[in-house]
Design a protein around this motif. Structure first.
Motif, PDB file in Angstrom:
ATOM      1  N   CYS A   1     -11.654   6.917  -4.476  1.00  0.00           N
ATOM      2  CA  CYS A   1     -10.412   6.493  -3.815  1.00  0.00           C
ATOM      3  C   CYS A   1      -9.223   7.401  -4.108  1.00  0.00           C
ATOM      4  CB  CYS A   1     -10.048   5.069  -4.253  1.00  0.00           C
ATOM      5  SG  CYS A   1     -11.299   3.829  -3.884  1.00  0.00           S
ATOM      6  N   ILE A   2      -9.347   8.221  -5.150  1.00  0.00           N
ATOM      7  CA  ILE A   2      -8.191   9.019  -5.606  1.00  0.00           C
ATOM      8  C   ILE A   2      -7.913  10.213  -4.681  1.00  0.00           C
ATOM      9  CG2 ILE A   2      -7.370  10.542  -7.460  1.00  0.00           C
ATOM     10  CD1 ILE A   2      -8.735   8.639  -9.454  1.00  0.00           C
ATOM     11  N   VAL A   3      -6.645  10.379  -4.329  1.00  0.00           N
ATOM     12  CA  VAL A   3      -6.211  11.493  -3.487  1.00  0.00           C
ATOM     13  C   VAL A   3      -5.131  12.261  -4.242  1.00  0.00           C
ATOM     14  CG1 VAL A   3      -5.126  12.087  -1.264  1.00  0.00           C
ATOM     15  CG2 VAL A   3      -6.585  10.066  -1.419  1.00  0.00           C
ATOM     16  N   LYS A   4      -5.171  13.583  -4.160  1.00  0.00           N
ATOM     17  CA  LYS A   4      -4.102  14.398  -4.776  1.00  0.00           C
ATOM     18  C   LYS A   4      -2.841  14.292  -3.920  1.00  0.00           C
ATOM     19  CE  LYS A   4      -5.502  17.648  -8.032  1.00  0.00           C
ATOM     20  NZ  LYS A   4      -5.316  16.471  -8.848  1.00  0.00           N
ATOM     21  N   THR A   5      -1.670  14.354  -4.557  1.00  0.00           N
ATOM     22  CA  THR A   5      -0.423  14.361  -3.773  1.00  0.00           C
ATOM     23  C   THR A   5       0.279  15.699  -3.978  1.00  0.00           C
ATOM     24  OG1 THR A   5       1.099  13.609  -5.501  1.00  0.00           O
ATOM     25  CG2 THR A   5      -0.138  11.893  -4.328  1.00  0.00           C
ATOM     26  N   SER A   6       1.349  15.914  -3.212  1.00  0.00           N
ATOM     27  CA  SER A   6       2.097  17.175  -3.349  1.00  0.00           C
ATOM     28  C   SER A   6       2.979  17.169  -4.600  1.00  0.00           C
ATOM     29  CB  SER A   6       2.959  17.401  -2.103  1.00  0.00           C
ATOM     30  OG  SER A   6       3.811  16.284  -1.930  1.00  0.00           O
ATOM     31  N   ALA A   7       3.162  15.991  -5.195  1.00  0.00           N
ATOM     32  CA  ALA A   7       3.962  15.921  -6.422  1.00  0.00           C
ATOM     33  C   ALA A   7       3.127  16.444  -7.592  1.00  0.00           C
ATOM     34  CB  ALA A   7       4.394  14.478  -6.684  1.00  0.00           C
ATOM     35  N   PRO A   8       3.679  17.321  -8.426  1.00  0.00           N
ATOM     36  CA  PRO A   8       2.895  17.888  -9.522  1.00  0.00           C
ATOM     37  C   PRO A   8       2.364  16.808 -10.481  1.00  0.00           C
ATOM     38  CG  PRO A   8       5.189  18.625  -9.624  1.00  0.00           C
ATOM     39  CD  PRO A   8       5.033  17.869  -8.353  1.00  0.00           C
ATOM     40  N   ASN A   9       1.082  16.932 -10.825  1.00  0.00           N
ATOM     41  CA  ASN A   9       0.408  16.031 -11.788  1.00  0.00           C
ATOM     42  C   ASN A   9       0.299  14.578 -11.323  1.00  0.00           C
ATOM     43  OD1 ASN A   9       0.044  18.104 -13.728  1.00  0.00           O
ATOM     44  ND2 ASN A   9       2.150  17.838 -14.427  1.00  0.00           N
ATOM     45  N   VAL A  10       0.510  14.318 -10.030  1.00  0.00           N
ATOM     46  CA  VAL A  10       0.443  12.934  -9.543  1.00  0.00           C
ATOM     47  C   VAL A  10      -0.696  12.762  -8.530  1.00  0.00           C
ATOM     48  CG1 VAL A  10       1.670  11.043  -8.392  1.00  0.00           C
ATOM     49  CG2 VAL A  10       2.940  12.621  -9.855  1.00  0.00           C
ATOM     50  N   ASP A  11      -1.605  11.842  -8.841  1.00  0.00           N
ATOM     51  CA  ASP A  11      -2.654  11.432  -7.897  1.00  0.00           C
ATOM     52  C   ASP A  11      -2.329  10.021  -7.414  1.00  0.00           C
ATOM     53  OD1 ASP A  11      -3.963  13.796  -8.468  1.00  0.00           O
ATOM     54  OD2 ASP A  11      -5.354  12.895  -9.905  1.00  0.00           O
ATOM     55  N   ILE A  12      -2.957   9.631  -6.301  1.00  0.00           N
ATOM     56  CA  ILE A  12      -2.686   8.293  -5.778  1.00  0.00           C
ATOM     57  C   ILE A  12      -3.962   7.632  -5.262  1.00  0.00           C
ATOM     58  CG2 ILE A  12      -2.142   9.116  -3.425  1.00  0.00           C
ATOM     59  CD1 ILE A  12       0.072   6.918  -3.345  1.00  0.00           C
ATOM     60  N   VAL A  13      -4.042   6.321  -5.424  1.00  0.00           N
ATOM     61  CA  VAL A  13      -5.035   5.524  -4.692  1.00  0.00           C
ATOM     62  C   VAL A  13      -4.227   4.893  -3.564  1.00  0.00           C
ATOM     63  CG1 VAL A  13      -6.558   3.510  -4.746  1.00  0.00           C
ATOM     64  CG2 VAL A  13      -6.489   5.063  -6.707  1.00  0.00           C
ATOM     65  N   PRO A  14      -4.373   5.407  -2.336  1.00  0.00           N
ATOM     66  CA  PRO A  14      -3.498   4.950  -1.253  1.00  0.00           C
ATOM     67  C   PRO A  14      -3.875   3.558  -0.743  1.00  0.00           C
ATOM     68  CG  PRO A  14      -5.088   6.544  -0.419  1.00  0.00           C
ATOM     69  CD  PRO A  14      -5.343   6.427  -1.897  1.00  0.00           C
ATOM     70  N   ALA A  15      -2.948   2.953  -0.003  1.00  0.00           N
ATOM     71  CA  ALA A  15      -3.219   1.646   0.603  1.00  0.00           C
ATOM     72  C   ALA A  15      -3.236   1.788   2.115  1.00  0.00           C
ATOM     73  CB  ALA A  15      -2.148   0.648   0.185  1.00  0.00           C
ATOM     74  N   HIS A  16      -3.737   0.754   2.765  1.00  0.00           N
ATOM     75  CA  HIS A  16      -3.805   0.689   4.223  1.00  0.00           C
ATOM     76  C   HIS A  16      -3.483  -0.754   4.572  1.00  0.00           C
ATOM     77  CE1 HIS A  16      -5.835   0.382   8.145  1.00  0.00           C
ATOM     78  NE2 HIS A  16      -5.610   1.684   8.241  1.00  0.00           N
ATOM     79  N   ILE A  17      -3.021  -0.993   5.778  1.00  0.00           N
ATOM     80  CA  ILE A  17      -2.642  -2.349   6.189  1.00  0.00           C
ATOM     81  C   ILE A  17      -3.807  -3.346   6.023  1.00  0.00           C
ATOM     82  CG2 ILE A  17      -3.151  -1.958   8.650  1.00  0.00           C
ATOM     83  CD1 ILE A  17      -0.236  -4.090   7.248  1.00  0.00           C
ATOM     84  N   ASP A  18      -5.045  -2.853   6.005  1.00  0.00           N
ATOM     85  CA  ASP A  18      -6.234  -3.709   5.775  1.00  0.00           C
ATOM     86  C   ASP A  18      -6.104  -4.534   4.499  1.00  0.00           C
ATOM     87  OD1 ASP A  18      -7.391  -2.583   7.915  1.00  0.00           O
ATOM     88  OD2 ASP A  18      -8.921  -1.419   6.847  1.00  0.00           O
ATOM     89  N   LEU A  19      -5.343  -4.007   3.573  1.00  0.00           N
ATOM     90  CA  LEU A  19      -5.216  -4.653   2.266  1.00  0.00           C
ATOM     91  C   LEU A  19      -4.698  -6.089   2.384  1.00  0.00           C
ATOM     92  CD1 LEU A  19      -5.569  -4.062  -0.774  1.00  0.00           C
ATOM     93  CD2 LEU A  19      -3.250  -3.176  -0.814  1.00  0.00           C
ATOM     94  N   VAL A  20      -4.038  -6.380   3.502  1.00  0.00           N
ATOM     95  CA  VAL A  20      -3.538  -7.730   3.767  1.00  0.00           C
ATOM     96  C   VAL A  20      -4.660  -8.761   3.644  1.00  0.00           C
ATOM     97  CG1 VAL A  20      -2.921  -9.177   5.759  1.00  0.00           C
ATOM     98  CG2 VAL A  20      -1.511  -7.225   5.161  1.00  0.00           C
TER      99      VAL A  20
END
Length: 255
Positions: free
Chosen positions: A73-92
């Motif tokens: 689930c982990i995605v790299k972001t453009s912010a240095p040293n920051v990864d994210i597990v993103p959300a989607h509206i499905d999470l509702v």
């Protein structure tokens, strides 16, 4: 060993997502390895770090469902040293789907606790409610940051949140701590803002962060560019506030 911090308040519009995104970016700039978990169906933390929310196929929904591992689930972001597990509206839909599952409050904890070896800080941006999603975040977390807007109704609802935290401490997570109360959207020109700060500091003295997040136009603009305030305008008041908060947290946790 890393630390999991939930950023929670059941009131909307108090600066929860702004804090999650910019604190993550500030910790990253200070050379800490950070994972941000977007546990809010509005997915604003994801879009605030430049993720195309409509293109998210694997994220916090699959993580809570246990249909994908956190590593997937982990995605790299453009912010240095920051990864994210993103959300989607499905999470509702997750609240309904988890309702009859065994250990439903522990789904997030089971999925992410082994990651503490890989990250210095894991931040969870919570939904603006006290439902099962927020309960999962508080059960998985070591501590919680509570953003409080410097406005008239600020303290209303805080009691309810503190009671929820108490019951989580009692039933699901005995080691949950309050990292601190964070005053946000402060406008020094308003008498009301100053009164709220005084009230909160009087009632919760040691629990309140010294850093206060001031109202800042640049802070409001940054998310529309999919950037943290650090990337968008590092010289702004907002950036220096969040860097100061990050330093305060690092200092507190390294003592």
């Amino acid at each position: 060993m890393g630390k999991i911090i939930a950023i929670a308040n059941q009131k909307g519009g108090v600066g929860k997502t702004t804090t999650s995104v910019n604190l993550a970016a500030s910790l990253g700039v200070l050379e800490k390895k950070v994972l941000l978990i977007d546990a809010d169906p509005q997915a604003n933390a994801s879009s605030g770090l430049g993720i195309d929310v409509n293109a998210v196929e694997i994220g916090s929904y699959q993580l809570l469902e246990h249909t994908s591992s956190v590593e997937e689930c982990i995605v790299k972001t453009s912010a240095p040293n920051v990864d994210i597990v993103p959300a989607h509206i499905d999470l509702v839909a997750i609240e309904i789907e988890l309702v009859d599952k065994e250990d439903r409050e522990y789904m997030l904890k089971q999925a992410v606790s082994h990651l503490k070896a890989s990250y210095d800080y894991i931040l969870i941006d919570c939904a603006p409610s006290l439902g099962l999603l927020t309960l999962n975040a508080l059960t998985a977390a070591d501590s919680v940051i509570i953003p409080i807007q410097c406005e008239y109704f600020a303290l209303e609802g805080l009691g309810k949140l503190l009671n929820t935290i108490k019951s989580v401490q009692k039933i699901h997570n005995t080691s949950l701590d309050i990292e601190g109360l964070l005053l946000t959207m402060f406008d020094s020109r308003l008498r009301l803002s100053n009164q709220v700060v005084e009230e909160v500091q009087k009632h919760f003295s040691d629990m309140v962060f010294q850093t206060i997040i001031q109202r800042n136009v640049r802070l409001g603009e940054a998310p529309s560019y999919g950037e943290s305030i650090i990337n968008y305008d590092v010289s702004s008041k907002g950036a220096s506030n969040y860097l100061s908060l990050a330093k305060e947290i690092i200092k507190k946790n390294e003592i």
